[in-house]
Design a protein around this motif. Structure first.
Motif, PDB file in Angstrom:
ATOM      1  N   PRO A 172      -6.893   6.652   2.238  1.00  0.00           N
ATOM      2  CA  PRO A 172      -5.751   7.586   2.296  1.00  0.00           C
ATOM      3  C   PRO A 172      -4.581   7.327   1.350  1.00  0.00           C
ATOM      4  N   CYS A 186      -5.075  -1.983   6.720  1.00  0.00           N
ATOM      5  CA  CYS A 186      -4.660  -1.050   7.773  1.00  0.00           C
ATOM      6  C   CYS A 186      -5.594   0.149   7.910  1.00  0.00           C
ATOM      7  N   CYS A 200       0.844  -1.202   0.000  1.00  0.00           N
ATOM      8  CA  CYS A 200       0.000   0.000   0.000  1.00  0.00           C
ATOM      9  C   CYS A 200       0.875   1.245   0.000  1.00  0.00           C
ATOM     10  N   HIS A 228       0.143   4.060   1.123  1.00  0.00           N
ATOM     11  CA  HIS A 228      -0.074   4.930   2.276  1.00  0.00           C
ATOM     12  C   HIS A 228       1.033   4.700   3.289  1.00  0.00           C
ATOM     13  N   LEU A 229       0.965   3.619   4.030  1.00  0.00           N
ATOM     14  CA  LEU A 229       1.992   3.354   5.047  1.00  0.00           C
ATOM     15  C   LEU A 229       2.633   1.981   4.904  1.00  0.00           C
ATOM     16  N   GLY A 230       2.419   1.359   3.777  1.00  0.00           N
ATOM     17  CA  GLY A 230       3.185   0.151   3.487  1.00  0.00           C
ATOM     18  C   GLY A 230       2.599  -1.175   3.922  1.00  0.00           C
ATOM     19  N   CYS A 231       1.332  -1.234   4.259  1.00  0.00           N
ATOM     20  CA  CYS A 231       0.728  -2.536   4.576  1.00  0.00           C
ATOM     21  C   CYS A 231       0.542  -3.336   3.279  1.00  0.00           C
ATOM     22  N   CYS A 278      -6.626  -2.496   1.459  1.00  0.00           N
ATOM     23  CA  CYS A 278      -5.567  -2.421   2.463  1.00  0.00           C
ATOM     24  C   CYS A 278      -6.207  -2.623   3.844  1.00  0.00           C
ATOM     25  N   GLY A 335      -7.717   1.479   2.615  1.00  0.00           N
ATOM     26  CA  GLY A 335      -7.432   1.999   1.283  1.00  0.00           C
ATOM     27  C   GLY A 335      -7.904   0.982   0.253  1.00  0.00           C
TER      28      GLY A 335
END
Ligand code: FES
Length: 161
Positions: A141, A126, A106, A108-111, A124, A129
């Motif tokens: 996001p 987390c 992802c 966004h924050l890498g999930c 996603c 997303g």
């Protein structure tokens, strides 16, 4: 008058380490400190190596890395997750013979995204997303699409990269 310590010329007891003993002690300390330093460096390296591996590029620029997946593993509308350059990726058969490969990380924050076949999206877990099957952001996001990878079909194999 200042006390200058025991004077051997006056018969006072002088217990000093001779030059050989001092040398032996300092050598022992040096070896112990070196060993401790080497052990410390080894432990620090062992602790930070996985982080370095994760953050560093998996191959040199320009080096071609390919992953081959048998076509039989991927039906129409199915997603197949795999590792590409040491990172999670996914390949998807959009229609017969047409494949899309994307990073599964992802933006966004890498999930790691999940495939939701009932909705035909990547979700996603987390922050919810949502990405289309071509990787475009649909909701949530994530600031960017999932990066695509080149895909070719060679006989009965899907080649990514
Ligand atoms: S990490 Fe994927 S939406 Fe936040």
């Amino acid at each position: 008058m200042q006390d200058e310590g025991p004077d051997p010329h006056r018969g006072e007891d002088v217990r000093r380490a001779g030059p050989e003993k001092e040398s032996s002690v300092s050598r022992r300390r040096f070896i112990a400190a070196s060993a401790a330093g080497a052990i410390g460096l080894g432990l620090a390296g062992a602790a930070f190596w996985p982080i370095w591996e994760y953050l560093s590029p998996q191959s040199a620029e320009g080096e071609k890395v390919q992953v081959t997946i048998p076509r039989s593993q991927l039906g129409i509308g199915q997603a197949h997750f795999f590792q590409y350059r040491g990172r999670p990726a996914v390949v998807f058969q959009v229609k017969p013979g047409e494949f899309i490969a994307l990073s599964a990380i992802c933006t966004h924050l890498g999930c790691i995204v999940n495939w939701r076949p009932e909705e035909q999206i990547f979700l996603c877990p987390c922050h919810a997303g949502k990405f289309s099957l071509t990787g475009e952001v649909l909701a949530g996001p994530p600031p960017r699409s999932l990066p695509p990878y080149p895909v070719t079909v060679k006989g009965n194999e899907i080649v990514i990269g």
